[in-house]
Design a protein around this motif. Sequence first.
Motif, PDB file in Angstrom:
ATOM      1  N   LEU A 182      47.225  36.548  36.924  1.00  0.00           N
ATOM      2  CA  LEU A 182      46.055  37.034  35.968  1.00  0.00           C
ATOM      3  C   LEU A 182      46.372  38.437  36.041  1.00  0.00           C
ATOM      4  O   LEU A 182      45.457  37.979  34.735  1.00  0.00           O
ATOM      5  CB  LEU A 182      44.951  37.415  37.891  1.00  0.00           C
ATOM      6  N   GLY A 223      45.099  36.179  33.105  1.00  0.00           N
ATOM      7  CA  GLY A 223      43.433  36.363  33.876  1.00  0.00           C
ATOM      8  C   GLY A 223      42.430  36.599  32.129  1.00  0.00           C
ATOM      9  O   GLY A 223      43.686  37.592  32.157  1.00  0.00           O
ATOM     10  N   GLU A 238      37.595  40.330  32.659  1.00  0.00           N
ATOM     11  CA  GLU A 238      37.170  40.625  33.727  1.00  0.00           C
ATOM     12  C   GLU A 238      37.157  40.077  35.672  1.00  0.00           C
ATOM     13  O   GLU A 238      37.210  40.826  36.514  1.00  0.00           O
ATOM     14  CB  GLU A 238      35.604  39.342  33.698  1.00  0.00           C
ATOM     15  N   GLN A 239      38.182  39.273  35.113  1.00  0.00           N
ATOM     16  CA  GLN A 239      38.478  38.702  36.601  1.00  0.00           C
ATOM     17  C   GLN A 239      39.654  39.090  37.349  1.00  0.00           C
ATOM     18  O   GLN A 239      40.249  39.555  38.439  1.00  0.00           O
ATOM     19  CB  GLN A 239      39.274  36.819  35.890  1.00  0.00           C
ATOM     20  N   ARG A 240      40.662  40.001  36.409  1.00  0.00           N
ATOM     21  CA  ARG A 240      41.587  41.045  36.994  1.00  0.00           C
ATOM     22  C   ARG A 240      40.612  42.462  37.710  1.00  0.00           C
ATOM     23  O   ARG A 240      41.288  43.108  38.714  1.00  0.00           O
ATOM     24  CB  ARG A 240      42.660  41.424  35.652  1.00  0.00           C
ATOM     25  N   ARG A 243      38.127  42.210  38.928  1.00  0.00           N
ATOM     26  CA  ARG A 243      37.547  41.641  40.083  1.00  0.00           C
ATOM     27  C   ARG A 243      38.625  41.732  41.143  1.00  0.00           C
ATOM     28  O   ARG A 243      37.979  41.773  42.281  1.00  0.00           O
ATOM     29  CB  ARG A 243      37.206  40.747  39.379  1.00  0.00           C
ATOM     30  N   TYR A 244      39.115  40.694  40.674  1.00  0.00           N
ATOM     31  CA  TYR A 244      39.914  40.335  41.956  1.00  0.00           C
ATOM     32  C   TYR A 244      41.082  41.196  42.585  1.00  0.00           C
ATOM     33  O   TYR A 244      41.885  41.379  44.027  1.00  0.00           O
ATOM     34  CB  TYR A 244      40.520  38.680  41.491  1.00  0.00           C
ATOM     35  N   SER A 247      33.022  30.587  34.309  1.00  0.00           N
ATOM     36  CA  SER A 247      34.144  32.585  34.922  1.00  0.00           C
ATOM     37  C   SER A 247      35.421  32.822  35.537  1.00  0.00           C
ATOM     38  O   SER A 247      36.173  33.206  35.105  1.00  0.00           O
ATOM     39  CB  SER A 247      32.819  33.695  34.611  1.00  0.00           C
ATOM     40  N   ASP A 248      35.284  31.579  36.703  1.00  0.00           N
ATOM     41  CA  ASP A 248      36.241  31.843  37.366  1.00  0.00           C
ATOM     42  C   ASP A 248      37.605  30.736  36.754  1.00  0.00           C
ATOM     43  O   ASP A 248      38.562  30.529  37.854  1.00  0.00           O
ATOM     44  CB  ASP A 248      36.355  31.455  38.456  1.00  0.00           C
ATOM     45  N   VAL A 263      41.184  29.533  35.102  1.00  0.00           N
ATOM     46  CA  VAL A 263      42.526  30.807  35.138  1.00  0.00           C
ATOM     47  C   VAL A 263      42.735  30.315  33.412  1.00  0.00           C
ATOM     48  O   VAL A 263      43.271  28.954  33.351  1.00  0.00           O
ATOM     49  CB  VAL A 263      43.486  31.170  35.713  1.00  0.00           C
TER      50      VAL A 263
END
Length: 392
Positions: A102, A106, A109-111, A113-114, A225-226, A228
């Motif tokens: 990520l 990524g 937003e992914q970074r 969030r996760y 959106s999920d 990668v």
Amino acid sequence: MGGVPAADELDGFRAEVRGFLTSALPRALAARAKAGHTLSRDELMFWHRVLHERGWVAPGWPRDYGGAGWTILQRHIFDEESARAGAPSVIPMALTIVGPLLIAHGTDEQRARYLPRILDGSEIWCQGWSEPEAGSDLASLRCHAERVGDEYVINGTKIWTTFAQWADRCMLLARTASGDRRQFGITILLVDMRRPGVSVRPLPSLDGMHVLNQVYFDDVRVPVSDRVGLEDQGWGLLKSTVGHERILNADVGRARAMLDRLIRIVQAGPGAQPGLRIRIARAAIRFRALETLVLRALDSPDPANASGASLIKVRGTELQQELSWLMSEALGLYGLPLLPDVMQDGWQDETPIGPEDAATVTPFYLFWRKASISAGTSEIMRNLIAQQVLGR
Ligand SMILES: Cc1cc2nc3c(=O)[nH]c(=O)nc-3n(C[C@H](O)[C@H](O)[C@H](O)COP(=O)(O)OP(=O)(O)OC[C@H]3O[C@@H](n4cnc5c(N)ncnc54)[C@H](O)[C@@H]3O)c2cc1C
């Protein structure tokens, strides 16, 4: 820390790690880890949180993302000291694969969030790559994802999925297209394991433990959106993130802990036969050779270069298996009973017969048979060595 630290800086770093382990690692936990018990989820996550509070749970991540920002040499020192002290290994998938993926590929937003939830341990991840017909030949994977509007719909199965029974999320490799090049058409999706249609079947292993699973995906929906990276282009992203892990997989620290345990067993017992002593000495020499090989690889400009890393992986796992076998031999008849329950947290039903280490030695031996299969089998590693060193 930028650049390569000087030798005295590394000595200081080692002392800092030792000091931390002395104060933060509970003795009872260290004793269970050193004696080869299977640690519970609570024990593993406790240690994860302790490391997180110290800022050391993600050694390889850059500081900007909450990692320790260590060099690979510092990581090696940390692993070595942790193994010596009997510190548990944290659950690795999210920290060594998902996080770096990520960070490199990524979305913001992914970074956002996760990554924080990986760091604080509030979400456990599993790695959904292998399938019943796709292990060494991973590119033949068939678990399918079809795009429907702004979602993917997943159908298929994954196998040998470590800790899927605890996982909140899965880094899944799914097929989104087929063509002549099988590496094309593989997409990386981040799947919520609580979604309808995900089911997990336990696969008890030889040692009687439950770590492995088969996971089924039946019309499981994942938002676009999920995903990668780009659709169909996941394969290329994997290569750049799995890099150094093979060297760290040789786990010199763990081999050292096993060697220490073996010597402890021999010293506490009636004394090893001369033939066994010679084999222990040979294993100790092989350990020193492995350590030198790893340090040399870590010091090279390209530590992840395939042949060196593969060679280290084969040597490291063979040594771990040899050490676990020597422990059984050193304990003789006391090492024979298979009592899987003794590995579990809180087991105190009966006192095992013989020395303290005897009860865990057979499940431990059986568990380590996996080392030459997971993260690339020894045969596949030898193929890579042949290709890289001998030119096929
Ligand atoms: C303890 C454990 C944990 C695991 N955890 C995970 C996980 O969390 N997530 C995940 O996705 N996977 C996981 N795996 C799966 C692991 O990645 C695979 O087991 C591994 O890649 C081998 O694949 P396979 O089991 O399908 O064996 P196969 O690939 O079918 O191999 C069978 C045998 O054939 C040999 N072989 C295959 N191809 C060749 C070749 N070209 N040349 C020479 N010999 C060959 C192999 O070396 C092996 O001996 C785990 C495995 C184990 C044992």
